[in-house]
Structure formats: structure tokens, C-alpha cells
Design an enzyme around this catalytic site. Structure first.
Site, PDB file in Angstrom:
ATOM      1  N   LYS A 133       0.829  -1.212   0.000  1.00  0.00           N
ATOM      2  CA  LYS A 133       0.000   0.000   0.000  1.00  0.00           C
ATOM      3  C   LYS A 133       0.864   1.264   0.000  1.00  0.00           C
ATOM      4  O   LYS A 133       0.633   2.168  -0.796  1.00  0.00           O
ATOM      5  CB  LYS A 133      -0.914   0.039   1.249  1.00  0.00           C
TER       6      LYS A 133
ATOM      7  N   ARG B  89      -9.923   1.450   9.167  1.00  0.00           N
ATOM      8  CA  ARG B  89      -9.541   0.086   9.488  1.00  0.00           C
ATOM      9  C   ARG B  89     -10.622  -0.683  10.224  1.00  0.00           C
ATOM     10  O   ARG B  89     -10.449  -1.868  10.499  1.00  0.00           O
ATOM     11  CB  ARG B  89      -8.316   0.115  10.390  1.00  0.00           C
TER      12      ARG B  89
ATOM     13  N   ARG C 251      11.100  -6.895   5.170  1.00  0.00           N
ATOM     14  CA  ARG C 251      10.977  -5.507   5.605  1.00  0.00           C
ATOM     15  C   ARG C 251      11.456  -5.344   7.056  1.00  0.00           C
ATOM     16  O   ARG C 251      12.105  -4.355   7.394  1.00  0.00           O
ATOM     17  CB  ARG C 251       9.514  -5.053   5.483  1.00  0.00           C
TER      18      ARG C 251
ATOM     19  N   ARG D 126      11.171  -1.965  12.102  1.00  0.00           N
ATOM     20  CA  ARG D 126      10.003  -1.363  12.752  1.00  0.00           C
ATOM     21  C   ARG D 126       9.720  -2.092  14.067  1.00  0.00           C
ATOM     22  O   ARG D 126       9.759  -3.317  14.119  1.00  0.00           O
ATOM     23  CB  ARG D 126       8.787  -1.492  11.821  1.00  0.00           C
TER      24      ARG D 126
ATOM     25  N   ARG E 292      -1.545  -8.006  14.106  1.00  0.00           N
ATOM     26  CA  ARG E 292      -1.987  -7.087  13.050  1.00  0.00           C
ATOM     27  C   ARG E 292      -2.746  -7.819  11.955  1.00  0.00           C
ATOM     28  O   ARG E 292      -3.754  -7.326  11.451  1.00  0.00           O
ATOM     29  CB  ARG E 292      -0.771  -6.361  12.456  1.00  0.00           C
TER      30      ARG E 292
HETATM   31  N1  LIG Z   1      -6.611   3.663  11.064  1.00  0.00           N
HETATM   32  C1  LIG Z   1      -5.944   3.229  12.152  1.00  0.00           C
HETATM   33  N2  LIG Z   1      -6.626   2.968  13.287  1.00  0.00           N
HETATM   34  C2  LIG Z   1      -6.009   2.547  14.378  1.00  0.00           C
HETATM   35  N3  LIG Z   1      -4.696   2.324  14.436  1.00  0.00           N
HETATM   36  C3  LIG Z   1      -3.960   2.553  13.335  1.00  0.00           C
HETATM   37  C4  LIG Z   1      -4.554   3.043  12.132  1.00  0.00           C
HETATM   38  N4  LIG Z   1      -3.580   3.206  11.211  1.00  0.00           N
HETATM   39  C5  LIG Z   1      -2.440   2.816  11.801  1.00  0.00           C
HETATM   40  N5  LIG Z   1      -2.658   2.427  13.071  1.00  0.00           N
HETATM   41  C6  LIG Z   1      -1.658   1.916  14.032  1.00  0.00           C
HETATM   42  O1  LIG Z   1      -0.373   1.989  13.439  1.00  0.00           O
HETATM   43  C7  LIG Z   1       0.181   0.681  13.227  1.00  0.00           C
HETATM   44  C8  LIG Z   1       0.991   0.659  11.945  1.00  0.00           C
HETATM   45  O2  LIG Z   1       0.143   0.938  10.855  1.00  0.00           O
HETATM   46  P1  LIG Z   1       0.679   0.781   9.340  1.00  0.00           P
HETATM   47  O3  LIG Z   1      -0.475   1.014   8.453  1.00  0.00           O
HETATM   48  O4  LIG Z   1       1.865   1.597   9.157  1.00  0.00           O
HETATM   49  O5  LIG Z   1       1.206  -0.711   9.284  1.00  0.00           O
HETATM   50  P2  LIG Z   1       0.550  -2.067   8.835  1.00  0.00           P
HETATM   51  O6  LIG Z   1      -0.844  -2.209   9.320  1.00  0.00           O
HETATM   52  O7  LIG Z   1       1.461  -3.115   9.267  1.00  0.00           O
HETATM   53  O8  LIG Z   1       0.472  -1.991   7.256  1.00  0.00           O
HETATM   54  P3  LIG Z   1       1.662  -2.011   6.185  1.00  0.00           P
HETATM   55  O9  LIG Z   1       2.364  -3.292   6.296  1.00  0.00           O
HETATM   56  O10 LIG Z   1       0.953  -1.882   4.884  1.00  0.00           O
HETATM   57  O11 LIG Z   1       2.548  -0.848   6.466  1.00  0.00           O
HETATM   58  C9  LIG Z   1      -1.022  -0.261  13.264  1.00  0.00           C
HETATM   59  O12 LIG Z   1      -0.703  -1.570  13.616  1.00  0.00           O
HETATM   60  C10 LIG Z   1      -1.901   0.440  14.316  1.00  0.00           C
HETATM   61  O13 LIG Z   1      -1.440   0.166  15.625  1.00  0.00           O
HETATM   62 MG   LIG Z   2       2.289   0.748   5.132  1.00  0.00          MG
END
Ligand SMILES: Nc1ncnc2c1ncn2[C@@H]1O[C@H](COP(=O)(O)OP(=O)(O)OP(=O)(O)O)[C@@H](O)[C@H]1O
Ligand SMILES: [Mg+2]
Length: 186
Positions: A13, A88, A127, A133, A144
Site C-alpha cells: 500500500k 480500518r 521488511r 520497525r 496485526r
Molecule cells: N486507522 C488506524 N486505526 C487505528 N490504528 C492505526 C490506524 N492506522 C495505523 N494504526 C496503528 O499503526 C500501526 C501501523 O500501521 P501501518 O499502516 O503503518 O502498518 P501495517 O498495518 O502493518 O500496514 P503495512 O504493512 O501496509 O505498512 C497499526 O498496527 C496500528 O497500531
Molecule cells: Mg504501510
């Protein structure tokens, strides 16, 4: 152009959002990036968000919705944006609907990226090695993915019903995927 980009962790994404941002000249807004920026700078928001993020849990809706509302009201978001990582869950969909109704700006499309579980796990492993991270521990990743399956994946049906959903294969070269999306969106 006002877009959401959706899909499971590791599907690409952020990568595609950055390219779409460049292509359409609109900001790519990632709630995850906003949280990480705040964590790095030890803001009040960052300290609060970290409690949830490191466990792989969602940051509470109240906090997250406020961030998105403020961000979408900024000057550079007037002519469009692409939202990555929001909404989400169903309550965030409602909050976004309200924000957009307030701004009088409807969504144009929801870009969904898709890939098989094994591909996602492999990418996330890579990653984790590169980016380090703090939420890329096996426990947080599992959580997640679980939250994604239970709370976020069902939202695709919501946007499908609204006629906004466009689904793309997230496996292939970054450029290939990008041009397929742009060809479809116009
Ligand atoms: N819309 C949201 N609502 C609540 N928490 C969020 C939201 N967006 C991000 N977070 C918090 O930030 C964290 C990291 O989000 P991020 O989207 O960067 O990573 P991801 O879910 O692992 O997706 P990706 O691998 O695509 O980066 C999530 O696990 C959550 O704790
Ligand atoms: Mg991302």
C-alpha cells in the site's frame, strides 16, 4: 482525486500510494506514518499511540479519527489525497463518511491490493530486517494480521456495495501494478 488504498499488511500500500501521490499530485496520507513520526518525536500523541502499536493493536478510534479529520482539512489536501491505513474498522468508516460530508468531498475510488498469505509473510520478514520497525515482531505481526482479517477486510464489502471498490493483484513489479491502477482509475 480522493482515494483509499486498502489491503493486508505487506501488500504494498505505502509503495503504491507514494507513486499515485506523484502521478496525481496529491498527498499520500498514512496514519501509520503519522503515528511513527509522532513516536519518533516523542509527542503526547506518539507516547499514547505507541502503547497500542507495539502490540499490533489499533490505536483508539477517537485519537485516529481526530488525526485524519485535521489532516484532511489542511491546505494541501484541498484538491485530493490518498489515504493509506484508514479506515480500518466499521466505526472509522462512519467517521470518514462524516468528515467527507462536512468537507463536501466524496470518495472517488477504493483501491484494494491483494496477495496470498505466504507472499505477505515473506515480504514482512524482509521488511523487518531492513526497516527494523518496532511492531514487526512475530507477535505484533500475527496480531496485526488478525485485526486485519476480523475488522478491516470486511470493509471491502462495504465499499463494493457503494460501487467504489477496484481490486488489483499486489504481486508483480511495482511499475506494472502502478500502471494497471492508473489505467483503471484514469
Ligand atoms: N486507522 C488506524 N486505526 C487505528 N490504528 C492505526 C490506524 N492506522 C495505523 N494504526 C496503528 O499503526 C500501526 C501501523 O500501521 P501501518 O499502516 O503503518 O502498518 P501495517 O498495518 O502493518 O500496514 P503495512 O504493512 O501496509 O505498512 C497499526 O498496527 C496500528 O497500531
Ligand atoms: Mg504501510
Amino acid at each position: 482525486m480522493r482515494l483509499l488504498i486498502m489491503g493486508p499488511q505487506g501488500v504494498g500500500k505505502g509503495t503504491q500510494a507514494a507513486l499515485l501521490s506523484e502521478h496525481y499530485g496529491i498527498p499520500a496520507i498514512s496514519t501509520g506514518d503519522i503515528f511513527r513520526y509522532n513516536i519518533k518525536n516523542k509527542t503526547e500523541l506518539g507516547v499514547e499511540a505507541l502503547k497500542y502499536i507495539d502490540k499490533g493493536e489499533l490505536v483508539p478510534d477517537e485519537l485516529t479519527n481526530k488525526i485524519v479529520k485535521d489532516r484532511l482539512a489542511m491546505d494541501d489536501a484541498k484538491n485530493g489525497w490518498i489515504l493509506d491505513g484508514y479506515p480500518r474498522n466499521a466505526s472509522q468508516v462512519e467517521a470518514l463518511d462524516a468528515i467527507l460530508a462536512d468537507l463536501n468531498t466524496p470518495l472517488d475510488a477504493v483501491v484494494a491490493l491483494d496477495a496470498e498469505h505466504d507472499v505477505l509473510m515473506e515480504r514482512m520478514k524482509k521488511r523487518a530486517e531492513i526497516e527494523g520497525r518496532s511492531d514487526d515482531t512475530p507477535e505484533a505481526i500475527a496480531k496485526r494480521l488478525d485485526v486485519y482479517a476480523k475488522e478491516t477486510a470486511p470493509l471491502l464489502a462495504t465499499y463494493e456495495e457503494r460501487g467504489l471498490l477496484k481490486t488489483f493483484n499486489g504481486v508483480g513489479s511495482v511499475e506494472e501494478i502502478q500502471s494497471t491502477i492508473v489505467a483503471e482509475l484514469g
